[in-house]
Write an enzyme that holds these catalytic residues in place. Structure first.
Site, PDB file in Angstrom:
ATOM      1  N   LYS A 131      -0.028   2.363  -0.491  1.00 38.97           N
ATOM      2  CA  LYS A 131       1.144   1.613  -0.953  1.00 38.97           C
ATOM      3  C   LYS A 131       0.729   0.213  -1.388  1.00 38.97           C
ATOM      4  O   LYS A 131      -0.383  -0.236  -1.143  1.00 38.97           O
ATOM      5  CB  LYS A 131       2.188   1.467   0.161  1.00 38.97           C
ATOM      6  CG  LYS A 131       2.630   2.748   0.826  1.00 38.97           C
ATOM      7  CD  LYS A 131       3.581   3.541  -0.008  1.00 38.97           C
ATOM      8  CE  LYS A 131       4.036   4.776   0.778  1.00 38.97           C
ATOM      9  NZ  LYS A 131       4.629   5.755  -0.047  1.00 38.97           N
ATOM     10  N   SER A 150       4.483   8.770  -4.603  1.00 45.02           N
ATOM     11  CA  SER A 150       5.169   7.525  -4.250  1.00 45.02           C
ATOM     12  C   SER A 150       4.625   6.291  -4.976  1.00 45.02           C
ATOM     13  O   SER A 150       5.271   5.241  -4.949  1.00 45.02           O
ATOM     14  CB  SER A 150       5.118   7.294  -2.739  1.00 45.02           C
ATOM     15  OG  SER A 150       3.810   6.977  -2.327  1.00 45.02           O
TER      16      SER A 150
END
Length: 169
Positions: free
Chosen positions: A79, A36
């Protein structure tokens, strides 16, 4: 026997205790399980992160480790911080703006066409992966806004793979 204990056992116990304290209060090891954050961080990369005890000092663009509990199972996510408490995050056809200012995101190599607007509540944070087309992040209900108490650390030193060693930015 006294010399052995004095010269070997006591120093080894001291080193072990010191290592545990450093791991508990200074930094810890993270392995990235998904893609991701490609191309910034690849699946399988390993790095040391400094524990973040002052989440209010985080800035938009920082890469952060936090925990989420989808289906009641605690999982670590890595993230990029997009929105802090009180911010309005607007996404239109994949372009991200925070409080009306469009972000320059040259680290995003696989954008998507997502559209949405989010008002970040007090005590919460909004995160997105750099690989937007393949990232479960704050845009989705199963992740959502992240509570300040669930923020563990700011990303630090990538040590694996060796050819990609260095600070994560």
């Amino acid at each position: 026997m006294k010399n052995f204990i004095k010269e070997w056992v006591i120093p080894l116990v001291g080193v072990f205790i010191l290592a545990l304290l450093i791991q508990r209060f200074v930094f810890f090891h993270v392995m990235v399980p998904t893609g991701s954050m490609i191309p910034t961080i690849n699946e399988g990369d390993r790095f040391l992160v400094l524990r973040e005890y002052w989440p209010e000092k985080l800035e938009t663009g920082d890469i952060v480790v936090f925990k989420v509990r989808p289906n009641g199972v605690e999982t670590l996510y890595v993230k990029r911080l997009i929105g802090t408490p009180g911010d309005t995050v607007s996404i239109k056809d994949g372009k991200v703006s925070v409080n009306g200012i469009e972000l320059v995101e040259d680290y995003v190599k696989r954008p998507d066409r997502f559209t949405g607007e989010y008002k970040v509540p007090e005590g919460k944070y909004f995160f997105m992966g750099d690989n937007r087309a393949d990232s479960k992040d704050s845009r989705y209900a199963e992740v959502g806004f992240i509570d300040e108490a669930d923020i563990l650390a700011r990303a630090g030193l990538r040590f694996w793979p060796l050819n990609n060693m260095g600070l994560v930015r």
